[in-house]
Design a protein around this motif. Structure first.
Motif, PDB file in Angstrom:
ATOM      1  N   LYS A   1       0.831  -1.202   0.000  1.00  0.00           N
ATOM      2  CA  LYS A   1       0.000   0.000   0.000  1.00  0.00           C
ATOM      3  C   LYS A   1       0.867   1.254   0.000  1.00  0.00           C
ATOM      4  CE  LYS A   1      -4.108  -1.862   2.282  1.00  0.00           C
ATOM      5  NZ  LYS A   1      -5.079  -1.682   3.391  1.00  0.00           N
TER       6      LYS A   1
ATOM      7  N   ILE B   1       1.797   4.817   1.322  1.00  0.00           N
ATOM      8  CA  ILE B   1       1.657   5.490   2.608  1.00  0.00           C
ATOM      9  C   ILE B   1       1.402   6.977   2.379  1.00  0.00           C
ATOM     10  CG2 ILE B   1       2.823   6.102   4.762  1.00  0.00           C
ATOM     11  CD1 ILE B   1       4.371   3.474   4.519  1.00  0.00           C
TER      12      ILE B   1
ATOM     13  N   GLU C   1      -2.371   3.474   2.906  1.00  0.00           N
ATOM     14  CA  GLU C   1      -2.188   3.329   4.352  1.00  0.00           C
ATOM     15  C   GLU C   1      -1.990   4.743   4.897  1.00  0.00           C
ATOM     16  OE1 GLU C   1       0.957   1.318   7.533  1.00  0.00           O
ATOM     17  OE2 GLU C   1       0.982   0.723   5.426  1.00  0.00           O
TER      18      GLU C   1
ATOM     19  N   LYS D   1      -8.762   2.099  10.315  1.00  0.00           N
ATOM     20  CA  LYS D   1      -8.102   2.088   9.012  1.00  0.00           C
ATOM     21  C   LYS D   1      -6.904   3.036   8.960  1.00  0.00           C
ATOM     22  CE  LYS D   1     -12.136   0.764   6.245  1.00  0.00           C
ATOM     23  NZ  LYS D   1     -13.015   1.130   5.095  1.00  0.00           N
TER      24      LYS D   1
END
Length: 335
Positions: A3, A5, A38, A78
């Protein structure tokens, strides 16, 4: 696939206003819901100390801003949500980066140069009133970003230089000690996301022209009624592209609602009626989060619990980074 960031920081001075919500809070929370990202969100309370030496204001602002993000829908399952000051690894990284950052780079920082220019205009010593906090601000910002190797950093246009500096600092460290840092990229929002305030200038605490996000209904209506308008009478066509009332309305409205309001302007809607419709729209969208905000403000222990949980998650990642960097620069235990 790893993912991407994305990291967002909010300086904890002042009370969030409609401009903060439209320009930063709402789009950042929407972005945090994407499955391929993320997200890290932090309260930049170390940064707040550069300009604010009022402990009560810093303390209150930290709570207000944390409660605002949570009330507006930030999902802490999340996204990692934490206070900068709860992550000691950031302060340690700040020093490691300071040791590879040239003074010449810091000399070019816009905020520092602006302060020097202001001193010269006032016939003061060039460094009058300038602290090392202000001078080294870009290094701490680089530490915020590089502690988590963020790929993307959403910022305003005035912050692009700081991201470029973070890239320079990371590149210098990588050159000296090996490839440890990702070179971050600035993500700049659309110009249209910057709202005008009561006087027609950019909505900003500096201009004292803001409409606080979670004012009471009565105060929200009073604030909207204070928005500056021209002298056009009811029945006279008004230009929506030159109207703060329309701009704020558009920021909260659906495309259909915006089209209808544009038509109303063309037909000469009275300013009082336009402000009435603006209040109804904004208040309708903020009433539920306002209630959540007031609940959170009344229960600071719950907010603290959330932030401590976020700090634990953030530190787990930052510890690994600092451990690797300590080894890289030679700060290792004897065996």
């Amino acid at each position: 696939m790893a993912k991407e960031i994305v990291l967002t920081g909010v300086t904890t001075t002042g009370t969030p206003h409609l401009g903060n919500y439209v320009g930063a809070i709402r789009p950042a929370i929407e972005a945090s819901r994407q499955e391929n990202a993320e997200s890290y969100f932090f309260l930049a309370d170390y940064h707040a100390l550069i300009k604010c030496q009022d402990p009560e204001r810093v303390k209150q602002s930290r709570l207000e801003i944390a409660a605002t993000w949570l009330a507006c829908g930030l999902d802490t399952d999340k996204a990692t949500f934490y206070r900068q000051s709860d992550i000691p690894e950031i302060a340690e990284l700040n020093w490691l980066l300071t040791c590879v950052t040239s003074k010449g780079l810091m000399n070019r920082a816009h905020a520092y140069k602006g302060a020097v220019d202001a001193n010269l205009e006032n016939e003061q010593d060039p460094d009058f009133g300038i602290t090392m906090g202000l001078f080294c601000y870009p290094v701490l910002m680089a530490a915020d970003i590089l502690a988590f190797n963020a790929h993307k950093v959403p910022v305003g246009r005035d912050q692009i230089q700081h991201i470029e500096m973070a890239r320079d600092i990371a590149g210098r460290f990588n050159h000296l000690f090996g490839e440890h840092f990702v070179l971050p990229e600035a993500v700049v929002g659309e110009e249209g996301s910057i709202l005008k305030g009561l006087d027609g200038r950019k909505m900003s605490k500096s201009y004292n022209n803001t409409i606080p996000l979670f004012d009471t209904e009565k105060k929200l209506q009073k604030g909207i009624n204070k928005i500056k308008t021209n002298l056009l009478e009811p029945g006279e066509a008004k230009d929506p592209n030159d109207s703060t009332v329309f701009e704020i309305y558009q920021a909260f409205a659906t495309p259909e609602q915006t089209a209808q309001m544009r038509q109303n302007f063309a037909e000469g809607i009275a300013w009082g009626e336009a402000k009435k419709e603006l209040f109804a729209l904004v208040n309708g969208q903020l009433s539920e989060p306002r209630e959540k905000y007031l609940e959170l403000m009344a229960n600071p222990a719950h907010v603290e619990e959330i932030l401590q949980a976020g700090a634990e998650k953030a530190r787990a990642r930052a510890r690994i980074m600092i451990s690797n960097l300590r080894s890289a620069v030679g700060l290792v235990n004897f065996k």
